[in-house]
Design a protein around this motif. Structure first.
Motif, PDB file in Angstrom:
ATOM      1  N   UNK A   1      23.459-105.457  60.543  1.00 20.54           N
ATOM      2  CA  UNK A   1      21.485-106.214  61.215  1.00 20.54           C
ATOM      3  C   UNK A   1      21.136-106.958  60.564  1.00 20.54           C
ATOM      4  N   UNK A   2      20.473-107.344  61.809  1.00 24.79           N
ATOM      5  CA  UNK A   2      19.914-109.183  60.921  1.00 24.79           C
ATOM      6  C   UNK A   2      18.943-108.608  60.244  1.00 24.79           C
ATOM      7  N   UNK A   3      17.996-109.667  59.991  1.00 21.32           N
ATOM      8  CA  UNK A   3      16.750-109.898  58.595  1.00 21.32           C
ATOM      9  C   UNK A   3      16.404-111.795  59.375  1.00 21.32           C
ATOM     10  N   UNK A   4      14.910-110.616  58.548  1.00 21.42           N
ATOM     11  CA  UNK A   4      13.652-111.236  59.413  1.00 21.42           C
ATOM     12  C   UNK A   4      12.299-111.535  58.226  1.00 21.42           C
ATOM     13  N   UNK A   5      11.880-111.601  57.621  1.00 21.12           N
ATOM     14  CA  UNK A   5      11.214-111.794  56.696  1.00 21.12           C
ATOM     15  C   UNK A   5       9.570-111.382  57.765  1.00 21.12           C
ATOM     16  N   UNK A   6       8.844-110.615  57.301  1.00 27.45           N
ATOM     17  CA  UNK A   6       8.543-109.870  58.107  1.00 27.45           C
ATOM     18  C   UNK A   6       7.326-110.053  56.861  1.00 27.45           C
ATOM     19  N   UNK A  20      24.607 -93.798  61.131  1.00 30.05           N
ATOM     20  CA  UNK A  20      24.834 -93.317  60.514  1.00 30.05           C
ATOM     21  C   UNK A  20      24.951 -93.132  58.775  1.00 30.05           C
ATOM     22  N   UNK A  21      23.342 -92.996  58.664  1.00 24.33           N
ATOM     23  CA  UNK A  21      22.811 -93.075  57.699  1.00 24.33           C
ATOM     24  C   UNK A  21      22.354 -94.232  57.405  1.00 24.33           C
ATOM     25  N   UNK A  22      22.267 -95.476  57.933  1.00 23.39           N
ATOM     26  CA  UNK A  22      21.928 -96.677  57.306  1.00 23.39           C
ATOM     27  C   UNK A  22      21.135 -97.150  58.502  1.00 23.39           C
ATOM     28  N   UNK A  23      20.468 -97.933  57.714  1.00 25.23           N
ATOM     29  CA  UNK A  23      18.829 -98.302  58.850  1.00 25.23           C
ATOM     30  C   UNK A  23      19.956 -99.598  59.338  1.00 25.23           C
ATOM     31  N   UNK A  24      20.012 -99.532  60.868  1.00 28.54           N
ATOM     32  CA  UNK A  24      21.002-100.085  62.251  1.00 28.54           C
ATOM     33  C   UNK A  24      19.375-101.001  63.230  1.00 28.54           C
ATOM     34  N   UNK A  25      18.123-100.918  62.808  1.00 24.44           N
ATOM     35  CA  UNK A  25      17.699-101.670  63.207  1.00 24.44           C
ATOM     36  C   UNK A  25      15.781-101.659  63.215  1.00 24.44           C
ATOM     37  N   UNK A  28       9.134-103.292  67.017  1.00 25.59           N
ATOM     38  CA  UNK A  28       8.239-102.021  67.345  1.00 25.59           C
ATOM     39  C   UNK A  28       8.503-101.390  68.026  1.00 25.59           C
ATOM     40  N   UNK A  29       8.131-100.475  68.058  1.00 22.50           N
ATOM     41  CA  UNK A  29       8.197 -99.112  68.995  1.00 22.50           C
ATOM     42  C   UNK A  29       8.361 -99.627  70.632  1.00 22.50           C
ATOM     43  N   UNK A  30       7.510-100.570  71.031  1.00 27.48           N
ATOM     44  CA  UNK A  30       7.348-101.361  71.944  1.00 27.48           C
ATOM     45  C   UNK A  30       9.411-101.973  72.717  1.00 27.48           C
ATOM     46  N   UNK A  31       9.844-102.477  71.402  1.00 23.32           N
ATOM     47  CA  UNK A  31      10.944-102.628  71.736  1.00 23.32           C
ATOM     48  C   UNK A  31      12.373-101.913  70.766  1.00 23.32           C
ATOM     49  N   UNK A  32      11.689-100.806  70.443  1.00 19.16           N
ATOM     50  CA  UNK A  32      12.997 -99.459  70.484  1.00 19.16           C
ATOM     51  C   UNK A  32      13.722 -98.914  71.345  1.00 19.16           C
ATOM     52  N   UNK A  33      15.172 -98.881  70.765  1.00 18.22           N
ATOM     53  CA  UNK A  33      15.468 -97.885  71.848  1.00 18.22           C
ATOM     54  C   UNK A  33      15.804 -97.062  71.450  1.00 18.22           C
ATOM     55  N   UNK A  34      16.254 -96.510  73.259  1.00 22.07           N
ATOM     56  CA  UNK A  34      16.122 -95.640  73.747  1.00 22.07           C
ATOM     57  C   UNK A  34      17.049 -94.302  73.334  1.00 22.07           C
TER      58      UNK A  34
END
Length: 67
Positions: A1-6, A20-25, A28-34
């Motif tokens: 996962x790439x990290x970007x300061x927000x 697999x129990x880890x944050x992968x992405x 925003x909801x509009x960009x969310x994978x299906x």
């Protein structure tokens, strides 16, 4: 996962993908994978909260007890 300061600007409409129990992405909801989702609107989402502290001083002031 790439990290970007927000910069924090308060609650926002976001999506988090867990694989697999880890944050992968995150984004925003509009960009969310299906795929399957869980509506957490109005909820607080936090990383695993583990209390991993110790009191090293207690080992020096209390008598030791057998296990």
């Amino acid at each position: 996962m790439q990290s970007a300061a927000m910069p924090y600007s308060g609650p926002f409409d976001a999506a988090i993908l867990i694989e697999a129990g880890r944050t992968a992405w995150m984004g925003t909801r509009t960009e969310a994978p299906t795929g399957p989702s869980l509506n957490c609107q109005g909820k607080l989402v936090t990383p695993c909260l583990i209390d991993c502290h110790t009191h090293l001083d207690k080992g020096h002031i209390w008598p030791r007890k057998p296990n």
